[in-house]
Design an enzyme around this catalytic site. Sequence first.
Site, PDB file in Angstrom:
ATOM      1  N   CYS A   1       1.340  -1.154  15.852  1.00 47.99           N
ATOM      2  CA  CYS A   1       1.290  -1.063  14.396  1.00 47.99           C
ATOM      3  C   CYS A   1       0.677  -2.317  13.769  1.00 47.99           C
ATOM      4  O   CYS A   1       1.077  -3.440  14.068  1.00 47.99           O
ATOM      5  CB  CYS A   1       2.699  -0.844  13.865  1.00 47.99           C
ATOM      6  SG  CYS A   1       2.802  -0.939  12.080  1.00 47.99           S
TER       7      CYS A   1
ATOM      8  N   SER B   1      11.095   7.139  14.734  1.00 46.66           N
ATOM      9  CA  SER B   1       9.841   6.772  15.376  1.00 46.66           C
ATOM     10  C   SER B   1      10.188   6.474  16.839  1.00 46.66           C
ATOM     11  O   SER B   1      10.636   5.378  17.161  1.00 46.66           O
ATOM     12  CB  SER B   1       9.286   5.536  14.648  1.00 46.66           C
ATOM     13  OG  SER B   1       8.064   5.160  15.180  1.00 46.66           O
ATOM     14  N   LEU B   2      10.011   7.454  17.714  1.00 47.61           N
ATOM     15  CA  LEU B   2      10.558   7.363  19.083  1.00 47.61           C
ATOM     16  C   LEU B   2       9.545   6.738  20.055  1.00 47.61           C
ATOM     17  O   LEU B   2       9.805   5.695  20.639  1.00 47.61           O
ATOM     18  CB  LEU B   2      10.980   8.754  19.556  1.00 47.61           C
ATOM     19  CG  LEU B   2      11.826   8.777  20.817  1.00 47.61           C
ATOM     20  CD1 LEU B   2      13.198   8.166  20.581  1.00 47.61           C
ATOM     21  CD2 LEU B   2      11.978  10.195  21.361  1.00 47.61           C
ATOM     22  N   ASN B   3       8.466   7.433  20.292  1.00 51.08           N
ATOM     23  CA  ASN B   3       7.284   6.862  20.950  1.00 51.08           C
ATOM     24  C   ASN B   3       7.416   6.508  22.430  1.00 51.08           C
ATOM     25  O   ASN B   3       6.472   5.943  23.003  1.00 51.08           O
ATOM     26  CB  ASN B   3       6.785   5.605  20.212  1.00 51.08           C
ATOM     27  CG  ASN B   3       6.628   5.862  18.735  1.00 51.08           C
ATOM     28  OD1 ASN B   3       6.182   6.922  18.347  1.00 51.08           O
ATOM     29  ND2 ASN B   3       7.032   4.921  17.909  1.00 51.08           N
TER      30      ASN B   3
ATOM     31  N   GLY C   1       6.842  -1.463   6.408  1.00 48.78           N
ATOM     32  CA  GLY C   1       8.242  -1.881   6.447  1.00 48.78           C
ATOM     33  C   GLY C   1       9.169  -0.914   7.152  1.00 48.78           C
ATOM     34  O   GLY C   1       8.829   0.241   7.397  1.00 48.78           O
ATOM     35  N   GLU C   2      10.337  -1.415   7.515  1.00 49.50           N
ATOM     36  CA  GLU C   2      11.400  -0.610   8.127  1.00 49.50           C
ATOM     37  C   GLU C   2      12.446  -0.352   7.029  1.00 49.50           C
ATOM     38  O   GLU C   2      13.163  -1.269   6.614  1.00 49.50           O
ATOM     39  CB  GLU C   2      12.007  -1.398   9.306  1.00 49.50           C
ATOM     40  CG  GLU C   2      13.374  -0.926   9.767  1.00 49.50           C
ATOM     41  CD  GLU C   2      13.454   0.549  10.129  1.00 49.50           C
ATOM     42  OE1 GLU C   2      12.676   0.989  10.989  1.00 49.50           O
ATOM     43  OE2 GLU C   2      14.296   1.264   9.538  1.00 49.50           O
TER      44      GLU C   2
ATOM     45  N   CYS D   1       6.429  -3.620  16.107  1.00 52.91           N
ATOM     46  CA  CYS D   1       6.016  -2.554  17.035  1.00 52.91           C
ATOM     47  C   CYS D   1       4.569  -2.831  17.454  1.00 52.91           C
ATOM     48  O   CYS D   1       3.722  -3.127  16.605  1.00 52.91           O
ATOM     49  CB  CYS D   1       6.115  -1.184  16.369  1.00 52.91           C
ATOM     50  SG  CYS D   1       7.760  -0.820  15.750  1.00 52.91           S
TER      51      CYS D   1
ATOM     52  N   SER E   1      11.886   7.411   7.554  1.00 51.97           N
ATOM     53  CA  SER E   1      11.543   7.219   8.962  1.00 51.97           C
ATOM     54  C   SER E   1      11.978   5.828   9.421  1.00 51.97           C
ATOM     55  O   SER E   1      11.698   4.838   8.760  1.00 51.97           O
ATOM     56  CB  SER E   1      10.025   7.357   9.128  1.00 51.97           C
ATOM     57  OG  SER E   1       9.659   7.015  10.440  1.00 51.97           O
TER      58      SER E   1
ATOM     59  N   GLU F   1       0.834  -1.204   0.000  1.00 53.84           N
ATOM     60  CA  GLU F   1       0.000   0.000   0.000  1.00 53.84           C
ATOM     61  C   GLU F   1       0.866   1.250   0.000  1.00 53.84           C
ATOM     62  O   GLU F   1       1.953   1.261   0.581  1.00 53.84           O
ATOM     63  CB  GLU F   1      -0.903   0.004   1.241  1.00 53.84           C
ATOM     64  CG  GLU F   1      -1.982  -1.052   1.159  1.00 53.84           C
ATOM     65  CD  GLU F   1      -2.832  -1.135   2.417  1.00 53.84           C
ATOM     66  OE1 GLU F   1      -4.001  -1.499   2.286  1.00 53.84           O
ATOM     67  OE2 GLU F   1      -2.330  -0.850   3.504  1.00 53.84           O
TER      68      GLU F   1
ATOM     69  N   CYS G   1      -1.064   6.473  10.125  1.00 54.12           N
ATOM     70  CA  CYS G   1       0.205   5.936  10.595  1.00 54.12           C
ATOM     71  C   CYS G   1       0.010   4.618  11.345  1.00 54.12           C
ATOM     72  O   CYS G   1      -0.793   4.519  12.254  1.00 54.12           O
ATOM     73  CB  CYS G   1       0.802   6.973  11.530  1.00 54.12           C
ATOM     74  SG  CYS G   1       2.397   6.540  12.114  1.00 54.12           S
TER      75      CYS G   1
ATOM     76  N   ASN H   1      -4.315   6.087  16.633  1.00 50.12           N
ATOM     77  CA  ASN H   1      -5.572   5.761  15.937  1.00 50.12           C
ATOM     78  C   ASN H   1      -5.960   4.336  16.309  1.00 50.12           C
ATOM     79  O   ASN H   1      -5.366   3.407  15.762  1.00 50.12           O
ATOM     80  CB  ASN H   1      -5.372   5.736  14.421  1.00 50.12           C
ATOM     81  CG  ASN H   1      -4.773   7.010  13.921  1.00 50.12           C
ATOM     82  OD1 ASN H   1      -5.343   8.067  14.100  1.00 50.12           O
ATOM     83  ND2 ASN H   1      -3.603   6.901  13.299  1.00 50.12           N
TER      84      ASN H   1
HETATM   85  S1  SF4 Z   1       5.963  -0.630   9.829  1.00 49.41           S
HETATM   86 FE1  SF4 Z   1       7.103   0.803  11.165  1.00 49.41          FE
HETATM   87  S2  SF4 Z   1       5.800   1.028  13.004  1.00 49.41           S
HETATM   88 FE2  SF4 Z   1       5.092  -0.809  11.881  1.00 49.41          FE
HETATM   89  S3  SF4 Z   1       6.185  -2.547  12.844  1.00 49.41           S
HETATM   90 FE3  SF4 Z   1       7.397  -1.856  11.081  1.00 49.41          FE
HETATM   91  S4  SF4 Z   1       8.850  -0.367  11.925  1.00 49.41           S
HETATM   92 FE4  SF4 Z   1       7.251  -0.650  13.462  1.00 49.41          FE
END
Ligand code: SF4
Length: 351
Positions: free
Chosen positions: A119, A223-225, A170-171, A116, A200, A92, A342, A299
């Site tokens: 997510c 992406s700290l959080n 994805g990372e 995460c 990111s 997507e 997100c 969300n």
């Molecule tokens: S897409 Fe981003 S927020 Fe989701 S699990 Fe992977 S690194 Fe974490």
Amino acid sequence: MGKINLKSLTMEELEAFIKESGLPVFRAKQILRWIYEKYAVSIHDITELSKDLREGLSEKAYISNFELLNRQLSKDGTEKFLFGLEDGETIESVLIPDEDRLTLCISSQVGCAMACRFCLTGKLGLKRNLEAYEIVDQIIAVNRVVKGDFARGTKFPLRAITNIVLMGMGEPLANFDNVVDALWRITGLMKFSPRRITLSTAGIVPKILELPQRSPMVNLAISLNATTDEVRDYMMPVNKTYPLKILLDACRKFPLPPRRRITFEYVMLKDINDSSEDAKRLIKLLKGIPSKVNLIPFNPYEGSEFERPDDERVLNFQQILLKGNITALIRKSKGQDILAACGQLKARYMA
Ligand code: SF4
């Protein structure tokens, strides 16, 4: 032997292929221009080449194109695109129109291994990395749609994507070589300014440090959080390998061009990371880093274990950061009704 996908080749590989085909090397540049600037969908579109040449090339090569499986439009104008890849996987991309910009959020992997907790993509696990051309093709495919809509009646206020964020599925730094290759194609062949691209990451520290040596100087977002290792370990397993101190030290070392800052994304979760103490700790953590914080109230989605904090708590958090001289913006969640916000991408095609 199957046909060669011209989009999958690097500049050097394409030049080698052109030479092997007995053609002058300048033809490679022409082909690249037609793929990346004119969005040719087939070799037959490249009218700068003679008909015979196109027919000859088409016998051994082709240009791949995503299959657009679905478009979902949110009430707020955000649009989610579901693309089918050649091997049947799906990804997507999300287009976010604003008054003066048209931002495309692109994916770098099918699924994600980072797990995460907040997510939806993380729940899929990793299926595979995207190839460099598949990362870039999201921009080509969506720009073709935007151009068509613009020409038909200005559905979009702009005729092309203006900004790109690697924040989809994805990372990006876990698919480092392909992402770097894609960034060179986007900036070099598509002529996108690196200033308009943001990558990111959840925080793969060695790759953050390697990025400036290998890639065009795109913007970095973390992406700290969380403000303690205890909470971040729970929310983002990557923190167990690269805890906050190591991550933020890497950010301090990151060579920022003048007037640029690192963006810290902070998804706010009710009673988990939204307290005044968190805000105060965040100010301390970011000391010495030219930074800006995006506060993103969570969300909730069906089955999610977290809740969205009250507006009052979000505003209080922002005020503390502002008083601590940290630029802090509250990001309105876009495309919530179509699961485009997100952390909500899952690439499941529902007919
Ligand atoms: S897409 Fe981003 S927020 Fe989701 S699990 Fe992977 S690194 Fe974490």
